[in-house]
Design an enzyme around this catalytic site. Structure first.
Site, PDB file in Angstrom:
ATOM      1  N   LYS A 141      16.151   8.087   9.309  1.00  0.00           N
ATOM      2  CA  LYS A 141      16.102   8.699   7.975  1.00  0.00           C
ATOM      3  C   LYS A 141      17.409   9.442   7.653  1.00  0.00           C
ATOM      4  CE  LYS A 141      12.174   7.000   6.779  1.00  0.00           C
ATOM      5  NZ  LYS A 141      12.125   5.970   5.730  1.00  0.00           N
TER       6      LYS A 141
ATOM      7  N   ILE B  18       3.425  13.990   2.495  1.00  0.00           N
ATOM      8  CA  ILE B  18       2.767  13.374   1.338  1.00  0.00           C
ATOM      9  C   ILE B  18       1.468  12.725   1.805  1.00  0.00           C
ATOM     10  CG2 ILE B  18       3.046  11.725  -0.566  1.00  0.00           C
ATOM     11  CD1 ILE B  18       5.263  13.906  -0.564  1.00  0.00           C
TER      12      ILE B  18
ATOM     13  N   ASP C  88       9.860  -9.863   6.354  1.00  0.00           N
ATOM     14  CA  ASP C  88       9.957  -8.794   7.341  1.00  0.00           C
ATOM     15  C   ASP C  88      11.344  -8.176   7.171  1.00  0.00           C
ATOM     16  OD1 ASP C  88      10.403  -7.242   9.569  1.00  0.00           O
ATOM     17  OD2 ASP C  88       9.738  -8.757  11.017  1.00  0.00           O
ATOM     18  N   VAL C  89      11.381  -6.938   6.687  1.00  0.00           N
ATOM     19  CA  VAL C  89      12.682  -6.335   6.369  1.00  0.00           C
ATOM     20  C   VAL C  89      13.543  -6.072   7.603  1.00  0.00           C
ATOM     21  CG1 VAL C  89      11.921  -5.312   4.174  1.00  0.00           C
ATOM     22  CG2 VAL C  89      11.760  -3.957   6.292  1.00  0.00           C
TER      23      VAL C  89
ATOM     24  N   TYR D  78      12.577   8.197  14.451  1.00  0.00           N
ATOM     25  CA  TYR D  78      12.346   8.204  12.991  1.00  0.00           C
ATOM     26  C   TYR D  78      13.402   9.039  12.257  1.00  0.00           C
ATOM     27  CZ  TYR D  78       9.643   8.873   8.645  1.00  0.00           C
ATOM     28  OH  TYR D  78       9.226   8.920   7.339  1.00  0.00           O
TER      29      TYR D  78
ATOM     30  N   SER E 107      13.591  10.884   4.368  1.00  0.00           N
ATOM     31  CA  SER E 107      12.504  11.820   4.727  1.00  0.00           C
ATOM     32  C   SER E 107      13.139  13.164   5.047  1.00  0.00           C
ATOM     33  CB  SER E 107      11.764  11.303   5.963  1.00  0.00           C
ATOM     34  OG  SER E 107      10.982  12.342   6.525  1.00  0.00           O
TER      35      SER E 107
ATOM     36  N   ARG F 259       0.854  -1.199   0.000  1.00  0.00           N
ATOM     37  CA  ARG F 259       0.000   0.000   0.000  1.00  0.00           C
ATOM     38  C   ARG F 259       0.891   1.251   0.000  1.00  0.00           C
ATOM     39  NH1 ARG F 259      -1.703   0.598   6.403  1.00  0.00           N
ATOM     40  NH2 ARG F 259       0.294   1.526   6.986  1.00  0.00           N
TER      41      ARG F 259
END
Ligand code: NAD
Length: 246
Positions: free
Chosen positions: A158, A187, A64-65, A154, A141, A15
Site C-alpha cells: 500500500k 471500512i 487475474d490482476v 500488505y 490504505s 463485491r
C-alpha cells in the site's frame, strides 16, 4: 460533474468496496467494466445486472490482476468492447496477515503480486486506451502510511501504491491524465469483518469520528477524483479514514 457516457473499469469489483465504486460511478452515468477473478463470476454477473438496472452499459471481464498475460487479454477485450477507457480504478487487493517472524512465502508473495505488481500489469496494458482528461485512481490504505501490526506484506504494497501513483502522475500529466490514490482506513467490508470484536472496539477509540467507515465513503472519494471537479488534482493521496491517521 458530468460522467455520462464515460467508461470506467474497476479491478476486483464483483463485491466489496469495488462494487460500491462501480455502483456510484454508474449512478453518475458511467459505463462499467467489472473485473474480478474467474471464480467470482457468479457474484460479478449479479453486480453487472444490478448496474445495467441503472441504465448504463456493463460487462464482466475476468482477469487475474497478478498475472501480466491475463491483464493483456483483459485490455484487448476492453478495447474491442469499449474502445476508450476514461476511468481506471486499481482496487483489487488481498490480505494475508501474520507477524513478519512467522510469515511464510505463501503469505508474502501473493499479497505483493495482487496488490502491487497488479498496478504494473493492469495500468501498463490499459494506459494506451486512456484519453486526454482520463483518470487513474489507485486504492492504497492507511496501513501504507502508518504501518500496521501483522501487515508488513500488505503495508509494503500500500506504500508502494503511493510511490507508483506519484511517479505515474509525473509521467502522464502532459497527457492531462490525473493519477491519485485513495487511502481508506477501517471500512465496513469482508476484510474488516474478520477483525475480532474486542480489537474493533479498541480501534474505534483511535478514530476521531468514533465510527467505522462505509463503502460509500470510499466510493464518493473515488467519484470526486474521477470527476471534472478534480481536474487539477494529481499525485495526491486522499485519506478516507475518519481522521485516524492525520
Ligand atoms: P474484498 O475482499 O471485499 O474485495 C476485493 C476484491 O478483489 C474481491 O472481489 C476479490 O475477488 C478481488 N480480487 C482478489 N484477487 C484478485 C485478482 N488477483 N485479480 C482480480 N481481482 C481480485 O476487499 P475490499 O475490502 O472491498 O477491498 C478493496 C480494496 O480496498 C483493496 O485494495 C483493499 O486493500 C483496500 N482497502 C480496504 C479497506 C477496508 O477496510 N475494507 C481499508 C483500506 C484499504
Amino acid at each position: 460533474m458530468s460522467m455520462k457516457g464515460k467508461n470506467a473499469l474497476i479491478t476486483g469489483s464483483a463485491r466489496g468496496l469495488g462494487k460500491e465504486m462501480a455502483l456510484v460511478l454508474a449512478k453518475e452515468g458511467c459505463n462499467i467494466i467489472i473485473n474480478d477473478i474467474e471464480v467470482m463470476k457468479e457474484e460479478a454477473l449479479k453486480t453487472v445486472s444490478e448496474i445495467k438496472g441503472l441504465g448504463v452499459k456493463a460487462e464482466f471481464v475476468a482477469a487475474d490482476v497478478s498475472n501480466f498475460e491475463s491483464c493483456k487479454k483483459m485490455a484487448d477485450e476492453v478495447k474491442q468492447k469499449f474502445g476508450k477507457l476514461h476511468i481506471l480504478v486499481n482496487n483489487a487487493g488481498i490480505t494475508k496477515d501474520r507477524t513478519l517472524k512467522k510469515m511464510v512465502p505463501e503469505e508474502w508473495y501473493p499479497v505483493i503480486n495482487v496488490n502491487l505488481n497488479s498496478l504494473y500489469n493492469v495500468t501498463h496494458n490499459l494506459l494506451g486506451m486512456i484519453p486526454e482528461g482520463g483518470r487513474i485512481i489507485n486504492i492504497s490504505s492507511v496501513a501504507g502510511i502508518s504501518g500496521n501490526f501483522g501487515q508488513t506484506n500488505y503495508a509494503s504494497t500500500k506504500a508502494g501504491v503511493i510511490g507508483f501513483t506519484k511517479s505515474l502522475a509525473k509521467e502522464v500529466g502532459k497527457l492531462k491524465i490525473t493519477v491519485n490514490a485513495v487511502a481508506p482506513g477501517f471500512i465496513k467490508s469482508a476484510m474488516t469483518d474478520k477483525i475480532p470484536m474486542e480489537m474493533l472496539s479498541q480501534i474505534l477509540q483511535l478514530i476521531p469520528l468514533r465510527e467505522i467507515g462505509q463503502p460509500t465513503d470510499v466510493a464518493n472519494a473515488v467519484k470526486f477524483l474521477a470527476s471534472d471537479d478534480a481536474k487539477y488534482i494529481s499525485g495526491m493521496v486522499l485519506k478516507v479514514d475518519g481522521g485516524i491517521s492525520f
